[in-house]
Design a protein around this motif. Structure first.
Motif, short mmCIF file in Angstrom:
data_model
loop_
_atom_site.label_atom_id
_atom_site.label_comp_id
_atom_site.label_asym_id
_atom_site.label_seq_id
_atom_site.Cartn_x
_atom_site.Cartn_y
_atom_site.Cartn_z
N GLN A 33 0.85 -1.18 0.00
CA GLN A 33 0.00 0.00 0.00
C GLN A 33 0.89 1.23 0.00
OE1 GLN A 33 -3.42 -0.02 2.54
NE2 GLN A 33 -3.21 -2.18 2.90
N SER A 34 0.38 2.30 -0.60
CA SER A 34 1.13 3.53 -0.72
C SER A 34 0.24 4.73 -0.44
CB SER A 34 1.71 3.63 -2.13
OG SER A 34 2.33 4.87 -2.34
N ALA A 35 0.85 5.83 -0.04
CA ALA A 35 0.13 7.08 0.18
C ALA A 35 0.44 8.07 -0.93
CB ALA A 35 0.50 7.67 1.52
N ALA A 36 1.01 7.59 -2.03
CA ALA A 36 1.33 8.48 -3.14
C ALA A 36 0.08 9.22 -3.57
CB ALA A 36 1.90 7.67 -4.30
N GLY A 38 -1.55 11.21 -1.70
CA GLY A 38 -2.41 11.43 -0.53
C GLY A 38 -3.12 10.17 -0.10
N LEU A 39 -3.52 10.14 1.13
CA LEU A 39 -4.18 8.98 1.73
C LEU A 39 -5.44 9.46 2.43
CD1 LEU A 39 -3.92 5.91 2.61
CD2 LEU A 39 -2.81 6.79 4.65
N PHE A 67 -3.34 12.12 13.79
CA PHE A 67 -2.62 11.22 12.91
C PHE A 67 -1.12 11.37 13.13
CE2 PHE A 67 -6.70 11.98 11.00
CZ PHE A 67 -7.09 10.71 10.62
N LYS A 68 -0.42 10.25 13.16
CA LYS A 68 1.03 10.22 13.33
C LYS A 68 1.59 9.31 12.25
CE LYS A 68 1.43 12.55 17.20
NZ LYS A 68 2.41 13.59 17.42
N ALA A 69 2.82 9.58 11.83
CA ALA A 69 3.49 8.73 10.84
C ALA A 69 4.93 8.48 11.27
CB ALA A 69 3.44 9.36 9.46
N PHE A 70 5.41 7.30 10.94
CA PHE A 70 6.75 6.87 11.33
C PHE A 70 7.38 6.07 10.21
CE2 PHE A 70 3.78 6.76 14.87
CZ PHE A 70 4.33 7.72 15.71
N GLY A 123 -8.37 18.52 5.07
CA GLY A 123 -9.70 17.93 4.86
C GLY A 123 -9.69 16.48 5.28
N ASP A 124 -9.95 15.58 4.33
CA ASP A 124 -9.91 14.15 4.62
C ASP A 124 -8.74 13.45 3.95
OD1 ASP A 124 -10.77 14.21 2.01
OD2 ASP A 124 -12.48 12.87 2.30
N THR A 125 -7.68 14.22 3.65
CA THR A 125 -6.52 13.66 2.98
C THR A 125 -5.26 13.86 3.83
OG1 THR A 125 -7.47 14.12 0.82
CG2 THR A 125 -5.11 13.71 0.87
N LEU A 126 -4.48 12.78 3.95
CA LEU A 126 -3.21 12.83 4.65
C LEU A 126 -2.08 12.90 3.64
CD1 LEU A 126 -3.76 9.90 7.19
CD2 LEU A 126 -4.01 12.34 7.63
N THR A 127 -1.10 13.75 3.91
CA THR A 127 0.13 13.77 3.14
C THR A 127 1.23 13.38 4.10
OG1 THR A 127 -0.72 15.54 1.74
CG2 THR A 127 1.65 15.15 1.69
#
Length: 129
Positions: A33-36, A38-39, A67-70, A123-127
């Motif tokens: 899976q990828s967030a390319a 946006g997610l 939201f957190k990313a690592f 909004g509802d998109t994560l970068t």
């Protein structure tokens, strides 16, 4: 002599072959899976997370709207984390566990936590990154 196959037989056979080699037929169902680009925030469960294998990242939502990313690379031996539960991010290579909230080491042979990566919500998109 040529044997004919029905569409259903062909699709079933293709699905079994893909499952046997671990290739996803439907994007987002499993596998890489990828967030390319946006997610969607809806993809990340509250009190859990999602591993983005193609991006080498893990994104969590420890509490609603946070939201957190690592980095998904375990600092112990460089394995990729492989599971996110309601309790932790887990590296099943050697049993290290990390916090959903801040990536800190909770247990296992890792001596440090996961490296935090910037995450932006629009909004509802994560970068991520």
């Amino acid at each position: 002599m040529m044997q004919s196959f029905s569409r259903r037989t062909m699709l079933a056979g293709t699905g079994l072959a893909a499952a046997a080699i671990g290739t996803p037929l439907l994007g987002g169902c499993s596998g890489t899976q990828s967030a390319a680009g946006g997610l969607s925030t809806s993809r990340v469960p509250v009190g859990g997370g999602l591993i983005l294998e193609a991006d080498h990242k893990v994104v969590t939502q420890p509490t609603a709207g946070t939201f957190k990313a690592f980095s998904s690379t375990c600092p112990h031996a460089g394995c990729a984390v492989s599971r996110v539960t309601a309790e932790s991010i887990e590296c099943t290579c050697h049993g290290s566990h990390f916090s959903l909230a801040d990536g800190a080491r909770m247990s296992g042979p890792a001596t440090t936590g996961l490296t935090e990566v910037p995450v932006t919500v629009a909004g509802d998109t994560l970068t991520i990154g």
